[in-house]
Design a protein around this motif. Sequence first.
Motif, PDB file in Angstrom:
ATOM      1  N   ASP A 118       0.840  -1.201   0.000  1.00 37.47           N
ATOM      2  CA  ASP A 118       0.000   0.000   0.000  1.00 37.47           C
ATOM      3  C   ASP A 118       0.878   1.255   0.000  1.00 37.47           C
ATOM      4  OD1 ASP A 118       0.879   0.405   2.606  1.00 37.47           O
ATOM      5  OD2 ASP A 118      -1.072   0.071   3.544  1.00 37.47           O
ATOM      6  N   LYS A 119       0.235   2.418   0.058  1.00 41.69           N
ATOM      7  CA  LYS A 119       0.984   3.692  -0.040  1.00 41.69           C
ATOM      8  C   LYS A 119       1.973   3.863   1.109  1.00 41.69           C
ATOM      9  CE  LYS A 119      -2.598   6.257  -2.555  1.00 41.69           C
ATOM     10  NZ  LYS A 119      -3.745   5.336  -2.467  1.00 41.69           N
ATOM     11  N   SER A 120       1.671   3.227   2.247  1.00 40.18           N
ATOM     12  CA  SER A 120       2.566   3.350   3.411  1.00 40.18           C
ATOM     13  C   SER A 120       3.686   2.320   3.402  1.00 40.18           C
ATOM     14  CB  SER A 120       1.764   3.180   4.704  1.00 40.18           C
ATOM     15  OG  SER A 120       0.595   3.934   4.661  1.00 40.18           O
ATOM     16  N   GLY A 121       3.692   1.459   2.378  1.00 42.00           N
ATOM     17  CA  GLY A 121       4.745   0.447   2.297  1.00 42.00           C
ATOM     18  C   GLY A 121       4.407  -0.845   3.022  1.00 42.00           C
ATOM     19  N   ASN A 122       3.163  -0.969   3.506  1.00 45.49           N
ATOM     20  CA  ASN A 122       2.736  -2.212   4.157  1.00 45.49           C
ATOM     21  C   ASN A 122       2.251  -3.198   3.113  1.00 45.49           C
ATOM     22  OD1 ASN A 122       3.035  -1.129   6.826  1.00 45.49           O
ATOM     23  ND2 ASN A 122       1.161   0.024   6.456  1.00 45.49           N
ATOM     24  N   TRP A 123       2.540  -4.485   3.336  1.00 43.37           N
ATOM     25  CA  TRP A 123       2.051  -5.529   2.438  1.00 43.37           C
ATOM     26  C   TRP A 123       0.723  -6.019   2.979  1.00 43.37           C
ATOM     27  CZ3 TRP A 123       4.269  -6.611  -2.144  1.00 43.37           C
ATOM     28  CH2 TRP A 123       5.577  -6.148  -2.349  1.00 43.37           C
ATOM     29  N   LEU A 124      -0.345  -5.867   2.183  1.00 44.21           N
ATOM     30  CA  LEU A 124      -1.679  -6.297   2.606  1.00 44.21           C
ATOM     31  C   LEU A 124      -2.201  -7.375   1.666  1.00 44.21           C
ATOM     32  CD1 LEU A 124      -3.315  -2.834   3.416  1.00 44.21           C
ATOM     33  CD2 LEU A 124      -2.380  -4.494   5.026  1.00 44.21           C
ATOM     34  N   ILE A 125      -2.973  -8.303   2.223  1.00 43.18           N
ATOM     35  CA  ILE A 125      -3.534  -9.400   1.430  1.00 43.18           C
ATOM     36  C   ILE A 125      -4.659  -8.865   0.540  1.00 43.18           C
ATOM     37  CG2 ILE A 125      -4.838 -11.575   1.559  1.00 43.18           C
ATOM     38  CD1 ILE A 125      -3.386 -12.043   4.300  1.00 43.18           C
ATOM     39  N   ILE A 126      -4.602  -9.204  -0.770  1.00 42.32           N
ATOM     40  CA  ILE A 126      -5.688  -8.809  -1.676  1.00 42.32           C
ATOM     41  C   ILE A 126      -6.405 -10.031  -2.263  1.00 42.32           C
ATOM     42  CG2 ILE A 126      -4.786  -6.517  -2.251  1.00 42.32           C
ATOM     43  CD1 ILE A 126      -3.681  -7.768  -4.889  1.00 42.32           C
ATOM     44  N   ASN A 127      -5.861 -11.216  -2.041  1.00 34.86           N
ATOM     45  CA  ASN A 127      -6.565 -12.438  -2.453  1.00 34.86           C
ATOM     46  C   ASN A 127      -5.949 -13.625  -1.714  1.00 34.86           C
ATOM     47  OD1 ASN A 127      -8.381 -14.130  -3.714  1.00 34.86           O
ATOM     48  ND2 ASN A 127      -7.442 -14.026  -5.726  1.00 34.86           N
ATOM     49  N   ILE A 128      -6.768 -14.661  -1.525  1.00 34.74           N
ATOM     50  CA  ILE A 128      -6.297 -15.883  -0.873  1.00 34.74           C
ATOM     51  C   ILE A 128      -6.769 -17.063  -1.716  1.00 34.74           C
ATOM     52  CG2 ILE A 128      -6.319 -17.289   1.241  1.00 34.74           C
ATOM     53  CD1 ILE A 128      -7.246 -14.780   2.772  1.00 34.74           C
ATOM     54  N   ILE A 129      -5.854 -17.968  -1.986  1.00 32.61           N
ATOM     55  CA  ILE A 129      -6.212 -19.202  -2.696  1.00 32.61           C
ATOM     56  C   ILE A 129      -5.911 -20.356  -1.735  1.00 32.61           C
ATOM     57  CG2 ILE A 129      -5.733 -20.677  -4.695  1.00 32.61           C
ATOM     58  CD1 ILE A 129      -4.804 -18.006  -6.105  1.00 32.61           C
ATOM     59  N   VAL A 130      -6.961 -21.049  -1.310  1.00 34.07           N
ATOM     60  CA  VAL A 130      -6.819 -22.135  -0.336  1.00 34.07           C
ATOM     61  C   VAL A 130      -7.078 -23.458  -1.037  1.00 34.07           C
ATOM     62  CG1 VAL A 130      -7.614 -23.099   1.854  1.00 34.07           C
ATOM     63  CG2 VAL A 130      -7.675 -20.633   1.502  1.00 34.07           C
ATOM     64  N   ASN A 131      -6.062 -24.296  -1.092  1.00 33.22           N
ATOM     65  CA  ASN A 131      -6.215 -25.630  -1.669  1.00 33.22           C
ATOM     66  C   ASN A 131      -6.852 -25.567  -3.059  1.00 33.22           C
ATOM     67  OD1 ASN A 131      -5.760 -28.359  -1.406  1.00 33.22           O
ATOM     68  ND2 ASN A 131      -7.765 -28.779  -0.531  1.00 33.22           N
TER      69      ASN A 131
END
Length: 168
Positions: A118-131
């Motif tokens: 994000d703009k602050s340099g944090n890594w945020l989850i935008i999708n999850i693929i489970v199995n």
Amino acid sequence: LMVGVLIENKALFSEDREQYEQKIKDIFEPMIDFKRVAASVMGKKYYLASTPDQRNEFVDVFKDSLLDTYAETLAQWENQKIVTIFPEVSELNTTEDVQQNLITSSNIYPITYKVRKDKSGNWLIINIIVNGVNLGLTFRNQFQALAKEHNENIDEIIKHWTSDANLD
């Protein structure tokens, strides 16, 4: 961090499942870019057609459903070990895939987190693929199906939103 909470609270899983799931939610909530994910689930057409209030309401409803789904899923896999494989992060990339293997006594479940800086340099989850189940796609298809069912009435779609993602 999450792995520690899962292991430390194993006893809580059988004693108080709700509290166990709440702990998982507390960890995951700040790690997910809910605004971006909810907009992606709505799709461009419905996102642009919705009011800011509707968007915010959907973010709230969606956040609850995603956290519920994910916490319940992790809670089901008792006696698990989680191995995380972090990518070699390149300064050029704004998105990365973080791989995880959830190892139970009988199986290995691969989990991929698509993360975005994000703009602050944090890594945020935008999708999850489970199995193999792509949650973003599953939720988007669900939104589209509800839109058809409710004549594209965004208030009705939001009212009837529940998480149907089945990750077993």
